[in-house]
Design a protein around this motif. Structure first.
Motif, PDB file in Angstrom:
ATOM      1  N   THR A  86       0.819  -1.212   0.000  1.00  0.00           N
ATOM      2  CA  THR A  86       0.000   0.000   0.000  1.00  0.00           C
ATOM      3  C   THR A  86       0.853   1.262   0.000  1.00  0.00           C
ATOM      4  O   THR A  86       0.327   2.354  -0.084  1.00  0.00           O
ATOM      5  N   SER A  87       2.168   1.103   0.097  1.00  0.00           N
ATOM      6  CA  SER A  87       3.060   2.255   0.082  1.00  0.00           C
ATOM      7  C   SER A  87       4.317   1.926  -0.709  1.00  0.00           C
ATOM      8  O   SER A  87       4.898   0.853  -0.545  1.00  0.00           O
ATOM      9  N   LEU A  88       4.724   2.849  -1.565  1.00  0.00           N
ATOM     10  CA  LEU A  88       5.939   2.649  -2.343  1.00  0.00           C
ATOM     11  C   LEU A  88       7.172   3.166  -1.623  1.00  0.00           C
ATOM     12  O   LEU A  88       8.300   2.850  -2.009  1.00  0.00           O
ATOM     13  N   THR A 144       2.153   3.563  -9.285  1.00  0.00           N
ATOM     14  CA  THR A 144       1.362   4.485  -8.466  1.00  0.00           C
ATOM     15  C   THR A 144      -0.045   3.951  -8.226  1.00  0.00           C
ATOM     16  O   THR A 144      -0.724   4.379  -7.291  1.00  0.00           O
ATOM     17  N   LEU A 189      -0.725   1.298  -6.963  1.00  0.00           N
ATOM     18  CA  LEU A 189      -0.676   0.559  -5.703  1.00  0.00           C
ATOM     19  C   LEU A 189      -0.978   1.441  -4.499  1.00  0.00           C
ATOM     20  O   LEU A 189      -1.306   0.930  -3.425  1.00  0.00           O
ATOM     21  N   THR A 190      -0.875   2.768  -4.667  1.00  0.00           N
ATOM     22  CA  THR A 190      -0.990   3.667  -3.523  1.00  0.00           C
ATOM     23  C   THR A 190      -2.058   4.743  -3.693  1.00  0.00           C
ATOM     24  O   THR A 190      -2.107   5.687  -2.916  1.00  0.00           O
ATOM     25  N   LYS A 242      -5.328   6.951  -3.433  1.00  0.00           N
ATOM     26  CA  LYS A 242      -6.286   7.152  -2.341  1.00  0.00           C
ATOM     27  C   LYS A 242      -7.702   6.774  -2.769  1.00  0.00           C
ATOM     28  O   LYS A 242      -8.474   6.249  -1.980  1.00  0.00           O
ATOM     29  N   ASP A 290      -3.147  12.366  -7.237  1.00  0.00           N
ATOM     30  CA  ASP A 290      -3.929  11.174  -6.924  1.00  0.00           C
ATOM     31  C   ASP A 290      -4.887  10.819  -8.047  1.00  0.00           C
ATOM     32  O   ASP A 290      -5.221   9.642  -8.230  1.00  0.00           O
ATOM     33  N   THR A 315      -2.947  -3.743  -7.374  1.00  0.00           N
ATOM     34  CA  THR A 315      -3.295  -2.876  -6.254  1.00  0.00           C
ATOM     35  C   THR A 315      -4.053  -3.686  -5.197  1.00  0.00           C
ATOM     36  O   THR A 315      -4.849  -4.578  -5.517  1.00  0.00           O
ATOM     37  N   LYS A 316      -3.805  -3.393  -3.934  1.00  0.00           N
ATOM     38  CA  LYS A 316      -4.308  -4.223  -2.836  1.00  0.00           C
ATOM     39  C   LYS A 316      -5.834  -4.303  -2.816  1.00  0.00           C
ATOM     40  O   LYS A 316      -6.406  -5.296  -2.347  1.00  0.00           O
TER      41      LYS A 316
END
Length: 355
Positions: free
Chosen positions: A14-16, A185, A187-188, A190, A220, A315-316
């Motif tokens: 969830t964070s790069l 991006t 993956l993170t 919002k 975003d 992405t999660k």
């Protein structure tokens, strides 16, 4: 066989920053095609192939003796200028420039029709065209916000419409190849309006949650446009057969001198250029990821997200319980958006092995 992106849900991030970013940008070695890779006789399409990473990918393919390259551009004059140099550097290859306006559905349909009528063969297609808009704006033709329109809606419409041609025009002995450029991006993102109904329409306001105009976040929005690609792609997998066309997503990494932020000026633009120059890959290195996804990787990459030359989790949200309802809503709305183009029929034929 390597695990698929779907099977790697427990590894989703969830964070790069900082770990994955450092690994990707500074500790990942560029991987070139095997020695002797020869694309003689093959035909390739690259959208957005006149600048940035797309142009470097075009050069790489031609350096591997590609016989025919179609660069797909918004502005023909700019494309022809680039093509003239490519023809000079690779006189044995045929380099064409075709127009495509990614904010226009009729333009996408006309482009696909031209592929059908003018190309007797098609070995690989790389859908690279994309943008990041610093200010909010709607596409006049569709009414949708520009970033979502180009990076998501138009890109996946083009992917589905060209799918039958990727099969029909590939050599009989091998599947076609279709690679869609994505981004880490995704993956993170919002994705603040994920629970809005209708979902697509909620992107067409400055503030998708109806709070304040100050909520517009161009960064975003770009991230979310790529996340939507992951969510839709996972649902598309039920309709895609590796025996017909190997379809994957690829992330080139953050690259120096990429053309993605061409519309971003002022202090933000200066910061982005500085950040890319400090931490980015060389664009020619990023472009090798495209070559890897379309030429080197085989059926094991079908239906996967490729990052740093490896299969990587999506992405999660794909793996989380709330993701199912969001993907259901997104799928329903996107299929309705595409109804005019006969997309559902294409997908059903693909699922049945009748492309």
């Amino acid at each position: 066989m390597a695990p698929t992106s779907i099977e790697m849900g427990d590894e989703a991030i969830t964070s790069l920053f900082p770990g994955p970013f450092i690994k990707s940008q500074f500790r990942t070695k560029t991987q070139l095609p095997p020695p002797g890779t020869d694309l003689a006789g093959k035909v390739a399409i690259i959208t957005g192939g006149n600048s940035g990473i797309g142009l470097h990918a075009a050069r790489h393919l031609l350096s591997l003796k590609l016989s025919h390259l179609v660069i797909v551009v918004r502005t023909l004059a700019k494309g022809e200028s680039v093509a003239a140099q490519l023809r000079k550097d690779h006189p044995a290859a045929k380099v064409d420039v075709w127009p495509l306006e990614m904010t226009s559905y009729p333009s996408i349909q006309a482009f696909v029709a031209r592929v059908g009528s003018d190309l007797p063969r098609l070995d690989l297609a790389i859908l690279n065209a994309g943008l990041m808009k610093p200010t909010f704006g709607l596409c006049e033709a569709t009414g949708h916000e520009e970033t979502i329109q180009v990076n998501f809606l138009s890109t996946f419409l083009l992917a589905i419409l060209i799918l039958p041609l990727c099969k029909a025009k590939a050599p009989k002995s091998q599947p076609g190849r279709l690679t869609i450029v994505s981004s880490g991006t995704a993956l993170t993102a919002k994705f603040p309006n994920r629970n809005q109904c209708p979902l697509l329409a909620s992107f067409d306001a400055v503030d998708p949650k109806g709070l304040t105009s100050a909520a517009w976040d161009p960064t975003d929005r770009y991230f979310t446009s790529k996340m939507l690609g992951h969510l839709l792609f996972v649902r598309l997998l039920d309709y895609l057969r590796a025996e017909d066309v190997i379809v994957n997503l690829v992330e080139p990494g953050m690259c120096k001198s990429s053309d993605l932020h061409r519309d971003v000026g002022g202090p933000i633009g200066v910061f982005l250029e500085g950040w890319k120059n400090l931490c980015g890959r060389k664009p020619q290195d990023g472009a090798w990821t495209y070559v890897d996804a379309t030429i080197v990787k085989g059926k094991e990459s079908h239906g996967c997200f490729l990052m740093d030359w490896e299969i990587h989790p999506f992405t999660k949200l794909v793996y989380e319980p709330e993701g199912k309802d969001i993907m259901d809503a997104l799928w329903k709305e996107v299929m309705a958006e595409y109804a005019f183009a006969g997309v559902q029929d294409i997908l059903e034929r693909s699922k049945a092995g009748k492309l």
